[in-house]
Design a protein around this motif. Sequence first.
Motif, PDB file in Angstrom:
ATOM      1  N   ILE A 130       0.903  -1.036   0.072  1.00  0.00           N
ATOM      2  CA  ILE A 130      -0.121  -0.081  -0.045  1.00  0.00           C
ATOM      3  C   ILE A 130       0.894   1.309   0.089  1.00  0.00           C
ATOM      4  CG2 ILE A 130      -1.986   1.162   1.179  1.00  0.00           C
ATOM      5  CD1 ILE A 130      -2.428  -1.791   0.452  1.00  0.00           C
ATOM      6  N   HIS A 165       3.292   0.577   3.251  1.00  0.00           N
ATOM      7  CA  HIS A 165       3.245  -0.503   4.042  1.00  0.00           C
ATOM      8  C   HIS A 165       3.022  -1.718   3.130  1.00  0.00           C
ATOM      9  CE1 HIS A 165       2.058  -2.801   7.757  1.00  0.00           C
ATOM     10  NE2 HIS A 165       1.126  -3.038   7.244  1.00  0.00           N
ATOM     11  N   GLU A 166       3.520  -2.800   3.745  1.00  0.00           N
ATOM     12  CA  GLU A 166       3.142  -4.083   3.221  1.00  0.00           C
ATOM     13  C   GLU A 166       2.397  -4.914   4.085  1.00  0.00           C
ATOM     14  OE1 GLU A 166       5.281  -8.279   1.689  1.00  0.00           O
ATOM     15  OE2 GLU A 166       5.968  -6.516   0.657  1.00  0.00           O
ATOM     16  N   THR A 167       1.260  -5.216   3.720  1.00  0.00           N
ATOM     17  CA  THR A 167       0.389  -6.185   4.626  1.00  0.00           C
ATOM     18  C   THR A 167       0.358  -7.682   4.252  1.00  0.00           C
ATOM     19  OG1 THR A 167      -1.820  -6.532   5.804  1.00  0.00           O
ATOM     20  CG2 THR A 167      -1.583  -5.791   3.397  1.00  0.00           C
ATOM     21  N   ALA A 186      -4.597  -3.653   6.399  1.00  0.00           N
ATOM     22  CA  ALA A 186      -4.080  -2.519   5.756  1.00  0.00           C
ATOM     23  C   ALA A 186      -4.644  -1.192   6.062  1.00  0.00           C
ATOM     24  CB  ALA A 186      -3.998  -2.680   3.946  1.00  0.00           C
TER      25      ALA A 186
END
Length: 133
Positions: free
Chosen positions: A67, A80-82, A118
């Motif tokens: 994201i 951010h990586e979820t 996320a």
Amino acid sequence: GEYGTPLKPLHSEKPIDQTVQDAFDVALATRGIRIDQRAAAPSLKVAIVAFEADQLVRAEADIRLDIVVKSASGETIYSHETAEDPEKFGGVAEGIFADPKDLQAYTQATMDRAINEAIDAPGFLTAIMTQQR
């Protein structure tokens, strides 16, 4: 199938990237947030890093999303990586004998969890809200 050939493939009415984006937009809308993609800011990009599901023995789904929120000037203000790690669940019928609809429902639920994670991640909503002013 053998060696990566699916026995019972899952199908989507739309390409997966559009399905994920649509689900992300719906999740935002349920929180009262709408992002105008034509506006200069905020720019929101949801990239699929991984989207895999299988049911060899038990159902597993691995969904990872990257994201990124950018300002009107193009500066990245949030990234951010979820990840929803592969989780296993068992039903009445497992493995290759299971109904593909069970795996489809499980994959949908895993995608929904990844999207909610996320959106609920610290800083995401702040980044969106400060850019919408």
